[in-house]
Write a protein that holds these residues in place. Structure first.
Motif, PDB file in Angstrom:
ATOM      1  N   PRO A 107      61.134   0.378 -52.521  1.00 29.97           N
ATOM      2  CA  PRO A 107      60.861   0.174 -51.090  1.00 29.97           C
ATOM      3  C   PRO A 107      59.382  -0.122 -50.798  1.00 29.97           C
ATOM      4  O   PRO A 107      59.077  -0.863 -49.857  1.00 29.97           O
ATOM      5  N   LEU A 108      58.475   0.429 -51.609  1.00 28.30           N
ATOM      6  CA  LEU A 108      57.055   0.170 -51.365  1.00 28.30           C
ATOM      7  C   LEU A 108      56.649  -1.245 -51.757  1.00 28.30           C
ATOM      8  O   LEU A 108      55.620  -1.735 -51.306  1.00 28.30           O
ATOM      9  N   SER A 109      57.445  -1.914 -52.576  1.00 29.14           N
ATOM     10  CA  SER A 109      57.110  -3.282 -52.981  1.00 29.14           C
ATOM     11  C   SER A 109      57.237  -4.261 -51.809  1.00 29.14           C
ATOM     12  O   SER A 109      56.704  -5.364 -51.877  1.00 29.14           O
ATOM     13  N   TYR A 110      57.919  -3.870 -50.733  1.00 29.19           N
ATOM     14  CA  TYR A 110      58.020  -4.730 -49.553  1.00 29.19           C
ATOM     15  C   TYR A 110      56.712  -4.769 -48.770  1.00 29.19           C
ATOM     16  O   TYR A 110      56.493  -5.671 -47.976  1.00 29.19           O
ATOM     17  N   ILE A 111      55.864  -3.779 -48.958  1.00 25.78           N
ATOM     18  CA  ILE A 111      54.541  -3.795 -48.328  1.00 25.78           C
ATOM     19  C   ILE A 111      53.636  -4.621 -49.236  1.00 25.78           C
ATOM     20  O   ILE A 111      53.347  -4.243 -50.367  1.00 25.78           O
ATOM     21  N   LYS A 112      53.203  -5.752 -48.749  1.00 22.05           N
ATOM     22  CA  LYS A 112      52.473  -6.704 -49.577  1.00 22.05           C
ATOM     23  C   LYS A 112      50.975  -6.416 -49.660  1.00 22.05           C
ATOM     24  O   LYS A 112      50.289  -6.958 -50.515  1.00 22.05           O
ATOM     25  N   SER A 113      50.446  -5.553 -48.812  1.00 24.28           N
ATOM     26  CA  SER A 113      49.012  -5.271 -48.811  1.00 24.28           C
ATOM     27  C   SER A 113      48.717  -4.016 -49.633  1.00 24.28           C
ATOM     28  O   SER A 113      49.108  -2.910 -49.237  1.00 24.28           O
ATOM     29  N   PRO A 114      48.016  -4.167 -50.755  1.00 25.98           N
ATOM     30  CA  PRO A 114      47.668  -2.976 -51.541  1.00 25.98           C
ATOM     31  C   PRO A 114      46.698  -2.052 -50.791  1.00 25.98           C
ATOM     32  O   PRO A 114      46.693  -0.846 -50.997  1.00 25.98           O
ATOM     33  N   TYR A 115      45.898  -2.640 -49.884  1.00 24.57           N
ATOM     34  CA  TYR A 115      44.963  -1.811 -49.122  1.00 24.57           C
ATOM     35  C   TYR A 115      45.699  -0.872 -48.171  1.00 24.57           C
ATOM     36  O   TYR A 115      45.281   0.267 -47.979  1.00 24.57           O
ATOM     37  N   LEU A 116      46.787  -1.332 -47.596  1.00 25.67           N
ATOM     38  CA  LEU A 116      47.589  -0.478 -46.726  1.00 25.67           C
ATOM     39  C   LEU A 116      48.218   0.657 -47.534  1.00 25.67           C
ATOM     40  O   LEU A 116      48.245   1.809 -47.091  1.00 25.67           O
ATOM     41  N   LEU A 117      48.693   0.344 -48.747  1.00 28.75           N
ATOM     42  CA  LEU A 117      49.265   1.384 -49.605  1.00 28.75           C
ATOM     43  C   LEU A 117      48.212   2.409 -50.020  1.00 28.75           C
ATOM     44  O   LEU A 117      48.490   3.606 -50.064  1.00 28.75           O
ATOM     45  N   CYS A 155      48.335  -2.198 -56.983  1.00 28.73           N
ATOM     46  CA  CYS A 155      46.949  -1.778 -56.715  1.00 28.73           C
ATOM     47  C   CYS A 155      46.177  -1.770 -58.035  1.00 28.73           C
ATOM     48  O   CYS A 155      46.739  -1.502 -59.086  1.00 28.73           O
ATOM     49  N   SER A 156      44.897  -2.051 -57.957  1.00 25.95           N
ATOM     50  CA  SER A 156      44.090  -2.064 -59.184  1.00 25.95           C
ATOM     51  C   SER A 156      43.832  -0.641 -59.670  1.00 25.95           C
ATOM     52  O   SER A 156      43.914   0.321 -58.910  1.00 25.95           O
ATOM     53  N   ASN A 157      43.503  -0.535 -60.953  1.00 25.09           N
ATOM     54  CA  ASN A 157      43.215   0.777 -61.547  1.00 25.09           C
ATOM     55  C   ASN A 157      42.039   1.458 -60.855  1.00 25.09           C
ATOM     56  O   ASN A 157      42.102   2.640 -60.524  1.00 25.09           O
ATOM     57  N   VAL A 158      40.969   0.705 -60.641  1.00 25.15           N
ATOM     58  CA  VAL A 158      39.754   1.277 -60.061  1.00 25.15           C
ATOM     59  C   VAL A 158      40.005   1.739 -58.625  1.00 25.15           C
ATOM     60  O   VAL A 158      39.585   2.828 -58.226  1.00 25.15           O
ATOM     61  N   ALA A 159      40.702   0.924 -57.841  1.00 26.54           N
ATOM     62  CA  ALA A 159      40.978   1.294 -56.449  1.00 26.54           C
ATOM     63  C   ALA A 159      41.881   2.521 -56.381  1.00 26.54           C
ATOM     64  O   ALA A 159      41.686   3.403 -55.537  1.00 26.54           O
ATOM     65  N   SER A 160      42.859   2.608 -57.273  1.00 26.72           N
ATOM     66  CA  SER A 160      43.768   3.756 -57.279  1.00 26.72           C
ATOM     67  C   SER A 160      43.033   5.037 -57.638  1.00 26.72           C
ATOM     68  O   SER A 160      43.215   6.071 -56.997  1.00 26.72           O
ATOM     69  N   VAL A 161      42.172   4.964 -58.646  1.00 24.99           N
ATOM     70  CA  VAL A 161      41.401   6.152 -59.045  1.00 24.99           C
ATOM     71  C   VAL A 161      40.414   6.538 -57.947  1.00 24.99           C
ATOM     72  O   VAL A 161      40.243   7.724 -57.640  1.00 24.99           O
ATOM     73  N   ALA A 162      39.766   5.565 -57.326  1.00 21.16           N
ATOM     74  CA  ALA A 162      38.824   5.855 -56.238  1.00 21.16           C
ATOM     75  C   ALA A 162      39.535   6.524 -55.069  1.00 21.16           C
ATOM     76  O   ALA A 162      39.015   7.465 -54.470  1.00 21.16           O
ATOM     77  N   CYS A 163      40.732   6.076 -54.764  1.00 18.39           N
ATOM     78  CA  CYS A 163      41.522   6.687 -53.689  1.00 18.39           C
ATOM     79  C   CYS A 163      41.833   8.145 -54.018  1.00 18.39           C
ATOM     80  O   CYS A 163      41.683   9.039 -53.179  1.00 18.39           O
ATOM     81  N   ILE A 164      42.226   8.401 -55.242  1.00 17.86           N
ATOM     82  CA  ILE A 164      42.591   9.766 -55.649  1.00 17.86           C
ATOM     83  C   ILE A 164      41.361  10.665 -55.689  1.00 17.86           C
ATOM     84  O   ILE A 164      41.409  11.820 -55.255  1.00 17.86           O
ATOM     85  N   ILE A 165      40.248  10.152 -56.159  1.00 10.05           N
ATOM     86  CA  ILE A 165      39.036  10.966 -56.231  1.00 10.05           C
ATOM     87  C   ILE A 165      38.554  11.355 -54.839  1.00 10.05           C
ATOM     88  O   ILE A 165      38.142  12.487 -54.610  1.00 10.05           O
ATOM     89  N   THR A 166      38.634  10.440 -53.890  1.00  7.07           N
ATOM     90  CA  THR A 166      38.135  10.736 -52.545  1.00  7.07           C
ATOM     91  C   THR A 166      39.102  11.548 -51.700  1.00  7.07           C
ATOM     92  O   THR A 166      38.742  11.970 -50.606  1.00  7.07           O
ATOM     93  N   MET A 167      40.305  11.793 -52.202  1.00  9.02           N
ATOM     94  CA  MET A 167      41.260  12.594 -51.432  1.00  9.02           C
ATOM     95  C   MET A 167      40.747  14.008 -51.173  1.00  9.02           C
ATOM     96  O   MET A 167      41.059  14.609 -50.159  1.00  9.02           O
ATOM     97  N   SER A 168      39.979  14.536 -52.096  1.00  5.94           N
ATOM     98  CA  SER A 168      39.478  15.902 -51.929  1.00  5.94           C
ATOM     99  C   SER A 168      38.037  15.931 -51.428  1.00  5.94           C
ATOM    100  O   SER A 168      37.377  16.963 -51.504  1.00  5.94           O
ATOM    101  N   ALA A 169      37.547  14.808 -50.910  1.00  5.69           N
ATOM    102  CA  ALA A 169      36.165  14.755 -50.428  1.00  5.69           C
ATOM    103  C   ALA A 169      35.989  15.520 -49.117  1.00  5.69           C
ATOM    104  O   ALA A 169      34.932  16.069 -48.853  1.00  5.69           O
ATOM    105  N   LEU A 170      36.999  15.555 -48.293  1.00  4.21           N
ATOM    106  CA  LEU A 170      36.924  16.290 -47.027  1.00  4.21           C
ATOM    107  C   LEU A 170      37.479  17.691 -47.218  1.00  4.21           C
ATOM    108  O   LEU A 170      38.479  17.887 -47.883  1.00  4.21           O
TER     109      LEU A 170
END
Length: 192
Positions: A107-117, A155-170
């Motif tokens: 179902p997530l493959s229908y969302i074409k924008s990796p930035y939105l994901l 999504c790219s490897n770097v963007a995915s890791v950056a997203c996960i790392i910043t999840m605990s920033a707040l």
């Protein structure tokens, strides 16, 4: 001044042991034990004060100090990280990660924008961060569950890791370290 020199020598010794490929946690433990032992021997003040002092011997005070530190660390953050890491390993061993990626990527493959994901994954991580305030624990869980999903939908490897790392920033929620420290300084409960 002697204490500062001991600490510098200790840091150099830990660096040397790690460069020589000794196991880093044991190297840190050994040098920490050595530094605390030296402090207990040369300091005119006892290592432990008050109700936590079980002995009058410098040697046994060092052992008691490590016991007290281990109890406080294992009961708090250390135990949470071990539980989350064990749960993540269990999910990986039984194939739950692969199954979740196969089911959720369609179902997530229908969302074409990796930035939105990535943005949706970040928001989900912030919600989970309220309940898992440990950055390490949240990172382990997200690397196991969210990272393969983000990669599978493009999504790219770097963007995915950056997203996960910043999840605990707040720091959100009453269990975060900043909330607890602020509540302690303000003399109120963290829930308030």
């Amino acid at each position: 001044m002697f204490g500062i020199i001991c600490v510098i020598i200790g840091v150099v010794l830990v660096g040397y042991l790690i460069v020589k490929r000794y196991y880093a946690p044991w190297s840190l433990f050994l040098v920490g034990f050595l530094l605390i032992s030296i402090m207990a021997i040369i300091s005119p003040e006892p290592l432990l004060h008050g109700a936590k002092t079980a002995t009058k011997s410098a040697f046994f005070d060092v052992i008691q100090y490590f016991t007290n530190q281990s109890k406080s660390i294992l009961v708090g953050l250390g135990l949470n990280i071990m539980i989350i890491s064990g749960f993540a390993d269990y999910l990986d061993k039984i194939g739950a990660t692969r199954s979740m990626v196969e089911i959720a990527s369609k179902p997530l493959s229908y969302i074409k924008s990796p930035y939105l994901l990535l943005a949706l994954a970040y928001i989900m991580g912030q919600i989970i961060n309220v309940f898992i305030p440990s950055a390490v624990g949240l990172g382990v869980l997200m690397m196991l569950m969210v990272y393969p999903l983000l990669i599978s939908v493009g999504c790219s490897n770097v963007a995915s890791v950056a997203c996960i790392i910043t999840m605990s920033a707040l720091d959100l929620g009453p269990a975060s370290a900043n909330s607890i420290m602020t509540a302690k300084l303000a003399a109120i409960s963290p829930m308030e």
